[in-house]
Scaffold this active site. Structure first.
Site, PDB file in Angstrom:
ATOM      1  N   HIS A   1      -3.829   1.308   4.517  1.00 52.76           N
ATOM      2  CA  HIS A   1      -3.678  -0.112   4.850  1.00 52.76           C
ATOM      3  C   HIS A   1      -3.598  -0.950   3.579  1.00 52.76           C
ATOM      4  O   HIS A   1      -2.761  -1.850   3.473  1.00 52.76           O
ATOM      5  CB  HIS A   1      -4.840  -0.564   5.738  1.00 52.76           C
ATOM      6  CG  HIS A   1      -4.724  -1.971   6.213  1.00 52.76           C
ATOM      7  ND1 HIS A   1      -5.515  -2.981   5.722  1.00 52.76           N
ATOM      8  CD2 HIS A   1      -3.901  -2.543   7.131  1.00 52.76           C
ATOM      9  CE1 HIS A   1      -5.187  -4.110   6.332  1.00 52.76           C
ATOM     10  NE2 HIS A   1      -4.214  -3.874   7.192  1.00 52.76           N
ATOM     11  N   ASP A   2      -4.452  -0.659   2.605  1.00 49.70           N
ATOM     12  CA  ASP A   2      -4.399  -1.370   1.318  1.00 49.70           C
ATOM     13  C   ASP A   2      -3.031  -1.197   0.665  1.00 49.70           C
ATOM     14  O   ASP A   2      -2.455  -2.148   0.128  1.00 49.70           O
ATOM     15  CB  ASP A   2      -5.481  -0.858   0.365  1.00 49.70           C
ATOM     16  CG  ASP A   2      -6.884  -1.305   0.735  1.00 49.70           C
ATOM     17  OD1 ASP A   2      -7.045  -2.083   1.700  1.00 49.70           O
ATOM     18  OD2 ASP A   2      -7.831  -0.860   0.046  1.00 49.70           O
TER      19      ASP A   2
ATOM     20  N   ASP B   1      -1.198  -3.780   9.971  1.00 49.78           N
ATOM     21  CA  ASP B   1      -2.459  -3.958  10.692  1.00 49.78           C
ATOM     22  C   ASP B   1      -2.525  -3.073  11.933  1.00 49.78           C
ATOM     23  O   ASP B   1      -3.557  -2.452  12.208  1.00 49.78           O
ATOM     24  CB  ASP B   1      -2.657  -5.423  11.071  1.00 49.78           C
ATOM     25  CG  ASP B   1      -2.960  -6.316   9.881  1.00 49.78           C
ATOM     26  OD1 ASP B   1      -3.130  -5.803   8.755  1.00 49.78           O
ATOM     27  OD2 ASP B   1      -3.039  -7.540  10.072  1.00 49.78           O
TER      28      ASP B   1
END
Length: 118
Positions: free
Chosen positions: A48-49, A92
């Site tokens: 996600h980062d 997300d």
């Protein structure tokens, strides 16, 4: 944006875990991130980062971008009509789905990142 990310997490995990349980987990869940992820859930956060990093490279502001989405049978579905909104929503949604599948190890919550995230 981060408020929507919270809601997407709650959609995908069917309310089985509070979003705050992910806010300080492992080496990557929460602010920043370094070292080797401690487990599958932490790898979800690392990915996600990296996804947010790619969004920034494309000129987006992932932590502030407001997008359109809906929760259908515990599946977050993105419904925006712009590149940045769709990209950030996809980051997300993918993370939330990953969180829902990954085991949660309470021993990896609030760890000492200075020693465990080299």
């Amino acid at each position: 944006n981060l408020i929507q990310f919270k809601s997407i997490i709650e959609c995908a995990n069917r309310g089985s875990r509070r979003w705050l349980d992910y806010a300080d987990y492992g080496c990557y869940c929460g602010w920043g991130g370094s070292g080797t992820p401690v487990d599958e859930l932490d790898r979800c956060c690392k990915v996600h980062d990296e996804c947010y990093g790619e969004a920034v490279k494309q000129g987006c502001f992932p932590k502030l971008t407001v997008y359109s989405w809906k929760c259908t049978e515990n599946v977050p579905i993105c419904d925006s009509r712009s590149k940045c909104k769709d990209f950030v929503c996809a980051c997300d949604a993918a993370a939330a789905k990953c969180f829902a599948k990954a085991p949660y190890n309470k021993d990896n919550y609030n760890i000492d990142t200075k020693t465990r995230c080299q």
